[in-house]
Design a protein around this motif. Structure first.
Motif, mmCIF file in Angstrom:
data_model
loop_
_atom_site.group_PDB
_atom_site.id
_atom_site.type_symbol
_atom_site.label_atom_id
_atom_site.label_comp_id
_atom_site.label_asym_id
_atom_site.label_seq_id
_atom_site.Cartn_x
_atom_site.Cartn_y
_atom_site.Cartn_z
ATOM 1 N N ASP A 106 2.217 9.042 -2.387
ATOM 2 C CA ASP A 106 3.599 8.695 -2.101
ATOM 3 C C ASP A 106 3.642 7.820 -0.851
ATOM 4 O OD1 ASP A 106 6.295 8.507 -1.711
ATOM 5 O OD2 ASP A 106 6.595 10.610 -1.152
ATOM 6 N N PRO A 107 3.915 6.513 -0.982
ATOM 7 C CA PRO A 107 3.910 5.635 0.201
ATOM 8 C C PRO A 107 4.953 6.038 1.236
ATOM 9 C CG PRO A 107 4.830 4.498 -1.719
ATOM 10 C CD PRO A 107 4.228 5.771 -2.217
ATOM 11 N N ASP A 108 6.093 6.607 0.782
ATOM 12 C CA ASP A 108 7.129 7.019 1.739
ATOM 13 C C ASP A 108 6.605 8.077 2.701
ATOM 14 O OD1 ASP A 108 8.871 5.325 0.475
ATOM 15 O OD2 ASP A 108 9.795 6.876 -0.763
ATOM 16 N N ARG A 109 5.745 8.925 2.208
ATOM 17 C CA ARG A 109 5.161 9.997 3.020
ATOM 18 C C ARG A 109 4.417 9.422 4.225
ATOM 19 N NH1 ARG A 109 3.358 15.254 2.116
ATOM 20 N NH2 ARG A 109 1.341 15.855 2.978
ATOM 21 N N TYR A 110 3.690 8.336 4.015
ATOM 22 C CA TYR A 110 2.890 7.736 5.079
ATOM 23 C C TYR A 110 3.679 6.720 5.905
ATOM 24 C CZ TYR A 110 -0.599 10.010 2.230
ATOM 25 O OH TYR A 110 -1.293 10.962 1.510
ATOM 26 N N GLN A 111 4.727 6.161 5.309
ATOM 27 C CA GLN A 111 5.599 5.287 6.085
ATOM 28 C C GLN A 111 6.299 6.066 7.192
ATOM 29 O OE1 GLN A 111 7.644 3.401 2.515
ATOM 30 N NE2 GLN A 111 7.646 1.658 3.904
ATOM 31 N N VAL A 112 6.636 7.319 6.903
ATOM 32 C CA VAL A 112 7.270 8.173 7.917
ATOM 33 C C VAL A 112 6.330 8.364 9.105
ATOM 34 C CG1 VAL A 112 8.110 10.505 8.385
ATOM 35 C CG2 VAL A 112 8.748 9.363 6.262
ATOM 36 N N VAL A 113 5.042 8.537 8.823
ATOM 37 C CA VAL A 113 4.060 8.724 9.903
ATOM 38 C C VAL A 113 3.935 7.450 10.729
ATOM 39 C CG1 VAL A 113 1.674 9.304 10.438
ATOM 40 C CG2 VAL A 113 2.805 10.385 8.492
ATOM 41 N N ILE A 114 3.899 6.297 10.062
ATOM 42 C CA ILE A 114 3.815 5.016 10.784
ATOM 43 C C ILE A 114 5.040 4.835 11.675
ATOM 44 C CG2 ILE A 114 3.743 2.512 10.554
ATOM 45 C CD1 ILE A 114 1.155 3.731 9.751
ATOM 46 N N SER A 115 6.219 5.156 11.135
ATOM 47 C CA SER A 115 7.455 5.044 11.928
ATOM 48 C C SER A 115 7.408 5.970 13.137
ATOM 49 C CB SER A 115 8.665 5.379 11.059
ATOM 50 O OG SER A 115 8.802 4.458 9.998
#
Length: 386
Positions: A234-243
């Motif tokens: 799930d790319p959203d899962r890792y986008q949250v970490v980057i943010s």
């Protein structure tokens, strides 16, 4: 707090001369009412051109403060693997590089805290990731659990963590090299990394794993096993970490952004536009920029050498602020060196340490001098046999 002031007084250091403060980002350090940073700023009424600068120089997993990827759970699981390998697989040839790296950092004894700190490094995680199949086979052979190797979400999280920590490792190494020259060069790397995080965030949104080698490897393996491509990660899962990481970087280096123009000025004094310079330094900067001899020195020497040779009588303001700016990351490098030394050797420190012991350990950890072992051994022999 009183102990800190007493230690500074014993060392002959004045808070009025403090220009920078490096800490971790815990509430005990940065709390508005009771944190160390606010306390030291209140005590340090400095005549410098800017207030005491605070930043964090530690690039490790405390930055990844996201609940979507359970960092501690991953690290604790890997720690358990290492303990099993060190106790039951020490003769396995495939693990010799891993064991050698482990012993070079914290000795032969298994110490949970040292092991945990060691694994919180990009290079170490990358090595463990490369051995994951061998580790799975070994754990199965000794009857240990291998449930994580069949959990696609956990494997993707592991791969993502390896990639992010590798990016942080690269930044840390760049900062370590640059900080020996000048703070502005190190700060340039911080700014570049923030741009890099923006790029990584965009790539994840597009499911582009070009800069996520470990995660891409896991996804490819899962795809070969027949997993549905849309459900592998799930790319959203890792986008949250980057943010989250972007926000943490903004907090860590907020103070340095306040003096960004000062850093640019002293990194490039001959090309800096006079209209952007502080009023107090314009006269000296004008005199500096028209001096052809100093220009030749600036082009042929390192920035540190240039400012070391700059006349304090002719350029007192530029010289003074340059020294303050240059000291920001250099002091941090010494602190990190001492912290790493104590973490690495704490397994041997079985008894409570007194002040004299800590002073001796910090002296060893931060000194650049190498003992002359031949003379020391020869002197010991002469004392034993007069």
């Amino acid at each position: 707090m009183a102990a800190i002031l007493e230690a500074l007084q014993t060392a002959g250091l004045s808070l009025q001369r403090m220009v920078g403060l490096t800490t971790t980002h815990t509430l005990r350090m940065i709390g508005e009412n009771s944190g160390l940073v606010s306390y030291m700023r209140e005590k340090a009424v400095s005549p410098n051109c800017w207030n005491v600068i605070h930043y964090s120089g530690f690039f490790h997993l405390e930055l990844l403060s996201s609940y979507d990827v359970d960092v501690n759970q991953i690290i604790n699981t890997i720690s358990e693997w290492i303990v099993v390998i060190k106790t039951r697989g020490i003769r396995r040839p495939e693990f010799q590089a891993l064991l050698s790296e482990s012993e070079s950092q914290h000795g032969e004894r298994v110490n949970g805290r040292c092991l945990n700190s060691w694994l919180r490094k990009g290079k170490t995680l990358k090595l463990v990731f490369s051995l994951r199949k061998e580790i799975e086979t070994f754990l199965a052979s000794v009857g240990s659990t291998t449930v994580h190797f069949s959990d696609k979400q956990w494997l993707c999280d592991f791969g993502f963590l390896v990639d992010i920590m590798d990016h942080l490792r690269e930044l840390s190494e760049e900062m370590r090299v640059s900080s020996r020259v000048f703070v502005a060069a190190a700060f340039d790397h911080v700014c570049n990394f923030e741009d890099k995080l923006t790029l990584l965030h965009a790539h994840l949104e597009e499911k582009n794993l070009t800069h996520f080698a470990a995660l891409r490897e896991v996804v490819d393996e899962l795809r070969q096993l027949g997993k549905d491509d849309q459900k592998i990660f799930d790319p959203d899962r890792y986008q949250v970490v980057i943010s989250s990481l972007q926000k943490e970087f903004e907090k860590h280096f907020k103070d340095l952004n306040f003096i960004k123009k000062d850093l640019e000025l002293f990194a490039n004094p001959f090309s800096f536009k006079l209209e952007y310079a502080p009023i107090s330094v314009k006269m000296e900067l004008t005199k500096l920029q028209i001096n052809s001899e100093l220009w030749d020195e600036y082009r042929t020497k390192t920035l540190g050498q240039f400012y070391a040779g700059l006349s304090e009588e002719s350029y007192p303001i530029i010289k003074g602020v340059a020294c303050k700016v240059a000291s920001l990351f250099d002091s941090n490098r010494i602190c990190e060196k001492a912290f790493s030394y104590l973490t690495r050797h704490q397994h041997a420190l079985c008894r409570p340490l007194e002040d004299e012991h800590l002073q001796a350990l910090f002296r060893i950890a931060t000194t650049e001098m190498e003992p002359n072992w031949d003379d020391l051994v020869r002197g010991g022999r002469n004392e034993a046999n007069p």
